[in-house]
Design a protein around this motif. Structure first.
Motif, PDB file in Angstrom:
ATOM      1  N   SER A  34      17.940 -19.336  -4.144  1.00  0.00           N
ATOM      2  CA  SER A  34      18.755 -18.908  -5.282  1.00  0.00           C
ATOM      3  C   SER A  34      17.954 -18.847  -6.581  1.00  0.00           C
ATOM      4  CB  SER A  34      19.957 -19.840  -5.449  1.00  0.00           C
ATOM      5  OG  SER A  34      19.508 -21.153  -5.667  1.00  0.00           O
ATOM      6  N   ASN A  35      16.749 -19.421  -6.558  1.00  0.00           N
ATOM      7  CA  ASN A  35      15.907 -19.395  -7.747  1.00  0.00           C
ATOM      8  C   ASN A  35      14.451 -19.328  -7.307  1.00  0.00           C
ATOM      9  OD1 ASN A  35      15.185 -19.478 -10.441  1.00  0.00           O
ATOM     10  ND2 ASN A  35      16.536 -21.200 -10.916  1.00  0.00           N
ATOM     11  N   LYS A  36      13.526 -19.372  -8.273  1.00  0.00           N
ATOM     12  CA  LYS A  36      12.097 -19.390  -7.919  1.00  0.00           C
ATOM     13  C   LYS A  36      11.780 -20.712  -7.234  1.00  0.00           C
ATOM     14  CE  LYS A  36      10.498 -18.576 -12.146  1.00  0.00           C
ATOM     15  NZ  LYS A  36       9.610 -18.167 -13.251  1.00  0.00           N
ATOM     16  N   GLU A  37      11.049 -20.652  -6.127  1.00  0.00           N
ATOM     17  CA  GLU A  37      10.616 -21.900  -5.482  1.00  0.00           C
ATOM     18  C   GLU A  37       9.366 -21.675  -4.649  1.00  0.00           C
ATOM     19  OE1 GLU A  37      13.305 -22.315  -1.493  1.00  0.00           O
ATOM     20  OE2 GLU A  37      14.323 -22.830  -3.353  1.00  0.00           O
ATOM     21  N   ILE A  38       8.618 -22.771  -4.491  1.00  0.00           N
ATOM     22  CA  ILE A  38       7.446 -22.770  -3.598  1.00  0.00           C
ATOM     23  C   ILE A  38       7.790 -23.677  -2.428  1.00  0.00           C
ATOM     24  CG2 ILE A  38       5.005 -23.370  -3.327  1.00  0.00           C
ATOM     25  CD1 ILE A  38       4.734 -23.230  -6.379  1.00  0.00           C
ATOM     26  N   ASN A  39       7.539 -23.196  -1.232  1.00  0.00           N
ATOM     27  CA  ASN A  39       7.762 -24.004  -0.038  1.00  0.00           C
ATOM     28  C   ASN A  39       6.392 -24.330   0.550  1.00  0.00           C
ATOM     29  OD1 ASN A  39       8.495 -24.938   2.599  1.00  0.00           O
ATOM     30  ND2 ASN A  39      10.471 -23.947   2.283  1.00  0.00           N
ATOM     31  N   ILE A  40       6.125 -25.630   0.726  1.00  0.00           N
ATOM     32  CA  ILE A  40       4.825 -26.090   1.233  1.00  0.00           C
ATOM     33  C   ILE A  40       5.018 -26.736   2.599  1.00  0.00           C
ATOM     34  CG2 ILE A  40       2.920 -27.737   0.857  1.00  0.00           C
ATOM     35  CD1 ILE A  40       2.917 -25.577  -1.278  1.00  0.00           C
ATOM     36  N   GLN A  41       4.184 -26.356   3.558  1.00  0.00           N
ATOM     37  CA  GLN A  41       4.175 -27.014   4.858  1.00  0.00           C
ATOM     38  C   GLN A  41       2.728 -27.236   5.275  1.00  0.00           C
ATOM     39  OE1 GLN A  41       6.504 -24.650   7.576  1.00  0.00           O
ATOM     40  NE2 GLN A  41       8.417 -25.436   6.768  1.00  0.00           N
ATOM     41  N   TRP A  42       2.527 -28.278   6.072  1.00  0.00           N
ATOM     42  CA  TRP A  42       1.182 -28.613   6.552  1.00  0.00           C
ATOM     43  C   TRP A  42       1.125 -28.433   8.051  1.00  0.00           C
ATOM     44  CZ3 TRP A  42      -2.698 -29.596   3.218  1.00  0.00           C
ATOM     45  CH2 TRP A  42      -2.337 -29.923   1.908  1.00  0.00           C
ATOM     46  N   TYR A  43      -0.031 -27.993   8.531  1.00  0.00           N
ATOM     47  CA  TYR A  43      -0.238 -27.864   9.968  1.00  0.00           C
ATOM     48  C   TYR A  43      -1.534 -28.591  10.299  1.00  0.00           C
ATOM     49  CZ  TYR A  43      -1.325 -25.741  14.479  1.00  0.00           C
ATOM     50  OH  TYR A  43      -1.646 -25.544  15.792  1.00  0.00           O
ATOM     51  N   ASN A  81       8.683 -17.426  -3.942  1.00  0.00           N
ATOM     52  CA  ASN A  81       9.362 -16.234  -4.434  1.00  0.00           C
ATOM     53  C   ASN A  81       9.453 -16.318  -5.951  1.00  0.00           C
ATOM     54  OD1 ASN A  81      11.398 -18.365  -3.556  1.00  0.00           O
ATOM     55  ND2 ASN A  81      12.650 -17.101  -4.910  1.00  0.00           N
ATOM     56  N   THR A  82       9.311 -15.180  -6.599  1.00  0.00           N
ATOM     57  CA  THR A  82       9.357 -15.150  -8.063  1.00  0.00           C
ATOM     58  C   THR A  82      10.715 -14.677  -8.582  1.00  0.00           C
ATOM     59  OG1 THR A  82       8.347 -12.957  -7.989  1.00  0.00           O
ATOM     60  CG2 THR A  82       6.870 -14.833  -8.351  1.00  0.00           C
ATOM     61  N   VAL A 109       8.199 -11.902  -2.882  1.00  0.00           N
ATOM     62  CA  VAL A 109       7.934 -12.992  -1.934  1.00  0.00           C
ATOM     63  C   VAL A 109       6.468 -12.927  -1.515  1.00  0.00           C
ATOM     64  CG1 VAL A 109       8.507 -13.962   0.322  1.00  0.00           C
ATOM     65  CG2 VAL A 109      10.316 -13.004  -1.103  1.00  0.00           C
ATOM     66  N   PHE A 110       5.786 -14.083  -1.576  1.00  0.00           N
ATOM     67  CA  PHE A 110       4.352 -14.147  -1.263  1.00  0.00           C
ATOM     68  C   PHE A 110       4.091 -15.336  -0.351  1.00  0.00           C
ATOM     69  CE2 PHE A 110       5.170 -12.502  -5.450  1.00  0.00           C
ATOM     70  CZ  PHE A 110       4.443 -11.323  -5.488  1.00  0.00           C
ATOM     71  N   SER A 111       3.057 -15.242   0.455  1.00  0.00           N
ATOM     72  CA  SER A 111       2.705 -16.375   1.315  1.00  0.00           C
ATOM     73  C   SER A 111       1.203 -16.386   1.540  1.00  0.00           C
ATOM     74  CB  SER A 111       3.437 -16.291   2.661  1.00  0.00           C
ATOM     75  OG  SER A 111       3.031 -15.112   3.341  1.00  0.00           O
ATOM     76  N   GLY A 112       0.716 -17.521   2.012  1.00  0.00           N
ATOM     77  CA  GLY A 112      -0.707 -17.638   2.285  1.00  0.00           C
ATOM     78  C   GLY A 112      -1.032 -18.986   2.899  1.00  0.00           C
ATOM     79  N   SER A 156      -0.352 -19.965 -10.143  1.00  0.00           N
ATOM     80  CA  SER A 156      -1.543 -19.411 -10.820  1.00  0.00           C
ATOM     81  C   SER A 156      -2.815 -19.804 -10.064  1.00  0.00           C
ATOM     82  CB  SER A 156      -1.621 -19.874 -12.270  1.00  0.00           C
ATOM     83  OG  SER A 156      -2.015 -21.232 -12.348  1.00  0.00           O
ATOM     84  N   LEU A 157      -2.793 -20.950  -9.374  1.00  0.00           N
ATOM     85  CA  LEU A 157      -3.963 -21.413  -8.605  1.00  0.00           C
ATOM     86  C   LEU A 157      -4.120 -20.636  -7.304  1.00  0.00           C
ATOM     87  CD1 LEU A 157      -3.519 -25.294  -9.009  1.00  0.00           C
ATOM     88  CD2 LEU A 157      -4.923 -23.750 -10.395  1.00  0.00           C
ATOM     89  N   PHE A 158      -2.992 -20.164  -6.750  1.00  0.00           N
ATOM     90  CA  PHE A 158      -3.035 -19.432  -5.483  1.00  0.00           C
ATOM     91  C   PHE A 158      -3.583 -18.010  -5.640  1.00  0.00           C
ATOM     92  CE2 PHE A 158       0.699 -22.161  -3.784  1.00  0.00           C
ATOM     93  CZ  PHE A 158      -0.183 -23.085  -3.247  1.00  0.00           C
ATOM     94  N   HIS A 159      -3.645 -17.494  -6.866  1.00  0.00           N
ATOM     95  CA  HIS A 159      -4.086 -16.104  -7.069  1.00  0.00           C
ATOM     96  C   HIS A 159      -5.604 -16.007  -7.044  1.00  0.00           C
ATOM     97  CE1 HIS A 159      -0.239 -14.210  -7.876  1.00  0.00           C
ATOM     98  NE2 HIS A 159       0.110 -15.346  -8.438  1.00  0.00           N
TER      99      HIS A 159
END
Length: 195
Positions: free
Chosen positions: A8-17, A39-40, A56-59, A192-195
């Motif tokens: 519903s808003n901007k958020e970063i989802n972090i997962q570890w593998y 997502n922005t 929506v962006f991922s990496g 900004s660090l992910f870019h």
């Protein structure tokens, strides 16, 4: 509707593998994979097969496990320091303001909630804690920057320091769990660090 399909808003989802076999071939140290998506703008996915979005962006990033564990300890210490600063500033302000009996009885009422809310008030850091924060955040920047060699130590803190923002960073570097970050200024700094 699934939480995974809606933001519903901007958020970063972090997962570890933590891979058993899929290690980068030429590395001797143990590395883990940081998977991120953000997502922005608000997003609602109804059909994953036809979904396309410009917001929506991922990496992913390979990060040495030893550095993550070390950083998490430092972030935990920073969080404790911020909690102590908050506690001492509350003690000072409550000592200078007398509370009437009626106000005391109001504060004794306990309102049940499903999840305790973390404090989002901006914390005024003392010199020692500010230096501690700069060192921790410089390390976060070095780990997440696409070109670590260009990652210079921070001279100022790039987001509003709240107990919630430091707790979110600590959770972010917990390889046993994932986390979601929504705080505006922290969100902006991390992407900004992910870019």
């Amino acid at each position: 509707e699934s939480r995974a399909a809606n933001a519903s808003n901007k958020e970063i989802n972090i997962q570890w593998y933590i891979p058993s076999l899929a290690k980068p071939s030429n590395d001797t140290e143990t590395k883990v994979l940081l998977l991120y998506a953000y997502n922005t703008k608000p997003v609602k996915i109804n059909n994953i097969k036809i979904f396309s979005s410009m917001s929506v962006f991922s990496g992913h990033l390979w990060i040495p496990l030893a550095r993550i564990i070390s950083l998490r300890k430092k972030l935990s210490n920073l969080k404790q320091q911020v909690e102590m600063l908050m506690h001492s500033s509350k003690s000072l302000s409550s000592a200078s303001e007398p509370i009437s009996f009626l106000e005391q009885s109001e504060t004794l009422k306990i309102i049940p909630s499903k999840k305790p809310k973390m404090n989002v008030a901006k914390v005024h850091l003392d010199e020692k804690t500010e230096e501690m924060a700069k060192r921790c955040l410089s390390e976060v920047k070095a780990l997440l920057s696409v070109v670590p060699a260009l990652s210079l130590p921070l001279t100022e803190i790039p987001f509003d320091v709240t107990l919630q923002s430091i707790a979110s960073l600590e959770d972010m570097f917990d390889p046993a769990n994932g986390c979601i970050i929504t705080e505006e200024s922290l969100f902006n700094w991390i992407i900004s660090l992910f870019h």
